[in-house]
Write a protein that holds these residues in place. Structure first.
Motif, PDB file in Angstrom:
ATOM      1  N   ALA A 275       0.813  -1.221   0.000  1.00  0.00           N
ATOM      2  CA  ALA A 275       0.000   0.000   0.000  1.00  0.00           C
ATOM      3  C   ALA A 275       0.847   1.272   0.000  1.00  0.00           C
ATOM      4  CB  ALA A 275      -0.929   0.003   1.220  1.00  0.00           C
ATOM      5  N   ALA A 276       2.161   1.125   0.036  1.00  0.00           N
ATOM      6  CA  ALA A 276       3.045   2.281   0.223  1.00  0.00           C
ATOM      7  C   ALA A 276       3.215   3.100  -1.057  1.00  0.00           C
ATOM      8  CB  ALA A 276       4.402   1.824   0.718  1.00  0.00           C
ATOM      9  N   VAL A 277       3.437   4.396  -0.850  1.00  0.00           N
ATOM     10  CA  VAL A 277       3.791   5.339  -1.906  1.00  0.00           C
ATOM     11  C   VAL A 277       5.221   5.794  -1.633  1.00  0.00           C
ATOM     12  CG1 VAL A 277       3.295   7.597  -2.915  1.00  0.00           C
ATOM     13  CG2 VAL A 277       1.409   6.113  -2.170  1.00  0.00           C
ATOM     14  N   ASP A 278       6.084   5.715  -2.633  1.00  0.00           N
ATOM     15  CA  ASP A 278       7.489   6.052  -2.426  1.00  0.00           C
ATOM     16  C   ASP A 278       7.731   7.559  -2.486  1.00  0.00           C
ATOM     17  OD1 ASP A 278       8.203   3.446  -2.089  1.00  0.00           O
ATOM     18  OD2 ASP A 278       9.217   3.219  -4.029  1.00  0.00           O
ATOM     19  N   CYS A 279       8.454   8.062  -1.471  1.00  0.00           N
ATOM     20  CA  CYS A 279       9.021   9.409  -1.554  1.00  0.00           C
ATOM     21  C   CYS A 279      10.437   9.254  -2.083  1.00  0.00           C
ATOM     22  CB  CYS A 279       9.034  10.086  -0.181  1.00  0.00           C
ATOM     23  SG  CYS A 279       9.960  11.647  -0.166  1.00  0.00           S
ATOM     24  N   ASP A 280      10.627   9.569  -3.374  1.00  0.00           N
ATOM     25  CA  ASP A 280      11.946   9.478  -3.999  1.00  0.00           C
ATOM     26  C   ASP A 280      12.702  10.769  -3.710  1.00  0.00           C
ATOM     27  OD1 ASP A 280      11.772   6.877  -5.340  1.00  0.00           O
ATOM     28  OD2 ASP A 280      10.178   7.830  -6.516  1.00  0.00           O
ATOM     29  N   TRP A 281      13.711  10.658  -2.878  1.00  0.00           N
ATOM     30  CA  TRP A 281      14.383  11.847  -2.349  1.00  0.00           C
ATOM     31  C   TRP A 281      15.186  12.601  -3.397  1.00  0.00           C
ATOM     32  CZ3 TRP A 281      12.762  13.563   2.052  1.00  0.00           C
ATOM     33  CH2 TRP A 281      12.343  12.681   3.060  1.00  0.00           C
ATOM     34  N   ARG A 282      15.145  13.928  -3.255  1.00  0.00           N
ATOM     35  CA  ARG A 282      16.091  14.822  -3.925  1.00  0.00           C
ATOM     36  C   ARG A 282      16.834  15.558  -2.823  1.00  0.00           C
ATOM     37  NH1 ARG A 282      11.874  17.628  -8.262  1.00  0.00           N
ATOM     38  NH2 ARG A 282      10.909  15.669  -8.990  1.00  0.00           N
ATOM     39  N   THR A 283      18.098  15.769  -2.997  1.00  0.00           N
ATOM     40  CA  THR A 283      18.886  16.448  -1.968  1.00  0.00           C
ATOM     41  C   THR A 283      18.233  17.785  -1.610  1.00  0.00           C
ATOM     42  OG1 THR A 283      20.926  15.384  -2.687  1.00  0.00           O
ATOM     43  CG2 THR A 283      21.144  17.426  -1.423  1.00  0.00           C
ATOM     44  N   GLY A 284      18.056  18.011  -0.311  1.00  0.00           N
ATOM     45  CA  GLY A 284      17.419  19.235   0.171  1.00  0.00           C
ATOM     46  C   GLY A 284      15.943  19.086   0.486  1.00  0.00           C
ATOM     47  N   ASP A 285      15.334  17.953   0.107  1.00  0.00           N
ATOM     48  CA  ASP A 285      13.924  17.709   0.420  1.00  0.00           C
ATOM     49  C   ASP A 285      13.708  17.576   1.928  1.00  0.00           C
ATOM     50  OD1 ASP A 285      13.176  17.657  -2.225  1.00  0.00           O
ATOM     51  OD2 ASP A 285      12.789  15.501  -2.314  1.00  0.00           O
ATOM     52  N   LEU A 286      12.517  17.970   2.375  1.00  0.00           N
ATOM     53  CA  LEU A 286      12.059  17.685   3.725  1.00  0.00           C
ATOM     54  C   LEU A 286      10.678  17.034   3.630  1.00  0.00           C
ATOM     55  CD1 LEU A 286      13.301  20.957   3.953  1.00  0.00           C
ATOM     56  CD2 LEU A 286      13.370  20.109   6.298  1.00  0.00           C
ATOM     57  N   MET A 287      10.412  16.100   4.514  1.00  0.00           N
ATOM     58  CA  MET A 287       9.074  15.497   4.579  1.00  0.00           C
ATOM     59  C   MET A 287       8.605  15.465   6.029  1.00  0.00           C
ATOM     60  SD  MET A 287       7.455  11.952   3.051  1.00  0.00           S
ATOM     61  CE  MET A 287       8.629  10.834   3.816  1.00  0.00           C
ATOM     62  N   LEU A 288       7.454  16.073   6.263  1.00  0.00           N
ATOM     63  CA  LEU A 288       6.823  16.099   7.582  1.00  0.00           C
ATOM     64  C   LEU A 288       5.664  15.117   7.557  1.00  0.00           C
ATOM     65  CD1 LEU A 288       6.646  17.611  10.389  1.00  0.00           C
ATOM     66  CD2 LEU A 288       4.953  19.105   9.279  1.00  0.00           C
ATOM     67  N   ILE A 289       5.621  14.192   8.517  1.00  0.00           N
ATOM     68  CA  ILE A 289       4.523  13.229   8.535  1.00  0.00           C
ATOM     69  C   ILE A 289       3.851  13.218   9.899  1.00  0.00           C
ATOM     70  CG2 ILE A 289       5.667  11.778   6.817  1.00  0.00           C
ATOM     71  CD1 ILE A 289       6.178   9.711   8.990  1.00  0.00           C
ATOM     72  N   ASP A 290       2.544  12.942   9.865  1.00  0.00           N
ATOM     73  CA  ASP A 290       1.801  12.650  11.086  1.00  0.00           C
ATOM     74  C   ASP A 290       2.078  11.185  11.408  1.00  0.00           C
ATOM     75  OD1 ASP A 290      -0.433  11.566  12.698  1.00  0.00           O
ATOM     76  OD2 ASP A 290      -1.272  13.585  12.513  1.00  0.00           O
ATOM     77  N   ASN A 291       2.727  10.919  12.530  1.00  0.00           N
ATOM     78  CA  ASN A 291       3.234   9.590  12.832  1.00  0.00           C
ATOM     79  C   ASN A 291       2.139   8.573  13.138  1.00  0.00           C
ATOM     80  OD1 ASN A 291       5.317   7.638  13.395  1.00  0.00           O
ATOM     81  ND2 ASN A 291       4.997   8.004  15.585  1.00  0.00           N
ATOM     82  N   MET A 292       0.912   9.018  13.391  1.00  0.00           N
ATOM     83  CA  MET A 292      -0.182   8.076  13.574  1.00  0.00           C
ATOM     84  C   MET A 292      -0.896   7.790  12.257  1.00  0.00           C
ATOM     85  SD  MET A 292      -1.927   8.995  17.245  1.00  0.00           S
ATOM     86  CE  MET A 292      -2.915   7.496  17.200  1.00  0.00           C
ATOM     87  N   LEU A 293      -1.086   8.814  11.465  1.00  0.00           N
ATOM     88  CA  LEU A 293      -1.840   8.650  10.222  1.00  0.00           C
ATOM     89  C   LEU A 293      -1.022   7.987   9.124  1.00  0.00           C
ATOM     90  CD1 LEU A 293      -3.721  12.081  10.063  1.00  0.00           C
ATOM     91  CD2 LEU A 293      -4.625   9.862  10.819  1.00  0.00           C
ATOM     92  N   VAL A 294       0.315   8.072   9.236  1.00  0.00           N
ATOM     93  CA  VAL A 294       1.190   7.566   8.181  1.00  0.00           C
ATOM     94  C   VAL A 294       2.299   6.711   8.788  1.00  0.00           C
ATOM     95  CG1 VAL A 294       2.877   8.238   6.416  1.00  0.00           C
ATOM     96  CG2 VAL A 294       0.740   9.497   6.632  1.00  0.00           C
ATOM     97  N   SER A 295       2.524   5.550   8.192  1.00  0.00           N
ATOM     98  CA  SER A 295       3.682   4.728   8.537  1.00  0.00           C
ATOM     99  C   SER A 295       4.759   4.942   7.478  1.00  0.00           C
ATOM    100  CB  SER A 295       3.288   3.256   8.621  1.00  0.00           C
ATOM    101  OG  SER A 295       2.716   2.836   7.396  1.00  0.00           O
TER     102      SER A 295
END
Length: 313
Positions: A275-295
């Motif tokens: 069910a996962a969607v990949d975050c393909d990193w680019r240098t300098g990216d930031l990702m903020l996640i809600d730790n309960m809603l998202v694994s």
């Protein structure tokens, strides 16, 4: 017939936000904390891309997005502390996949938010997959969901500086036994010190949780990561030859002590990844996640990769 839209994180760029492509521009965007809070609950995960943030510019950004930055106390993943409660995201060997999990869902208290920062993208691979935790729960067979209703019991065997897995000193970021006992005394855990100086910790936790804002029930445990079957047949067999299950660095059963069937663990692991969607990193990216809603997890990679993480309540 229209297909159901696939959930993906919201990507915010300087162009979409109408600001300059710089750390100062990003600070303008996230300075409106009420809007960011609302977006995070609605979207579950936010990616800030193209702002050109460097590690030296990271602290003010983290101060805005993580109001109360937490230490990784009682964490079970191998990490290195590189700043003010900032850590490497993991030091698990790069050729392996890290399965989906909500950070510290095995603990009595967990971070509400995680912020990842890509200091250096991998040569190939190295994505951070993210899964909607409610969809993960819904994807499991009714038999599995029913079996986990009573919760799970986690066990850790933490050595005294030499052994398999993490030491209790690294886990609790202290060398003082009294500090460890004071921490554990607030968690409802059971623990005992062994003659060789190691520490055994047991705690019973629920398998699901309800988000305090949305009221959504989510899959919220790390049974597949604490169970040998979740590591794959070869690894599980090798561990079984080295030591009994009760002596493993970490293990899990149902709350009543009943073993969790291997097939349940494999289903949980695989459907979370499916069910996962990949975050393909680019240098300098930031990702903020809600730790309960998202694994989250990690894909294998080649070359050098450095992703930092910080967390807050």
């Amino acid at each position: 017939m229209n297909a159901t839209p696939i959930w993906t994180p919201l990507v915010i760029t300087p162009q979409s936000a109408g600001v300059e492509a710089s750390a100062a521009g990003l600070l303008k965007v996230i300075g409106d904390t009420a809007t960011v809070d609302d977006q995070l609950v609605k979207e579950k995960a936010l990616i800030f891309r193209g702002f050109g943030v460097t590690q030296e510019e990271l602290d003010p950004v983290m101060d805005e997005l993580l109001p109360n930055r937490l230490a990784y106390v009682h964490g079970n993943s191998p990490r290195t502390k590189v700043g003010k409660n900032v850590y490497t995201s993991t030091e698990y060997p790069q050729e392996f996949t890290i399965s989906m999990h909500n950070e510290m869902s095995y603990a009595h208290a967990w971070p509400a938010r995680l912020l990842f920062f890509c200091q250096k993208a991998a040569e190939t691979g190295g994505a951070t997959p993210v899964t909607d935790s409610a969809l993960w729960l819904d994807s499991l067979d009714p038999e599995v969901r029913e079996a986990f209703k009573g919760g799970v019991c986690y066990q850790q065997n933490l050595h005294d500086g030499l052994g398999l897995g993490k030491s209790w000193q690294d886990t609790f970021e202290t060398t003082d036994r009294a500090e460890v006992e004071a921490f554990l005394g607030q968690t409802g855990a059971q623990w005992d010190w062994k003659p060789d100086g190691s520490l055994r910790v047991r705690q019973i936790r629920p398998a699901t949780a309800v988000h305090p804002v949305t009221g959504t029930e989510v899959w919220f445990n790390q049974s597949d990561q604490w169970h040998p079957a979740g590591l794959g047949d070869d690894t599980a067999a090798a561990l079984a030859q080295i030591m009994p299950a009760d002596e493993l660095p970490q293990s899990v059963t149902f709350a009543d002590g009943t073993p969790i069937p291997d097939e349940y663990v494999i289903q949980i692991r695989d459907r979370g990844l499916d069910a996962a969607v990949d975050c393909d990193w680019r240098t300098g990216d930031l990702m903020l996640i809600d730790n309960m809603l998202v694994s989250h997890g990690r894909r294998p990679f080649t070359g050098s990769r450095r992703v930092l993480v910080a967390m807050s309540d």
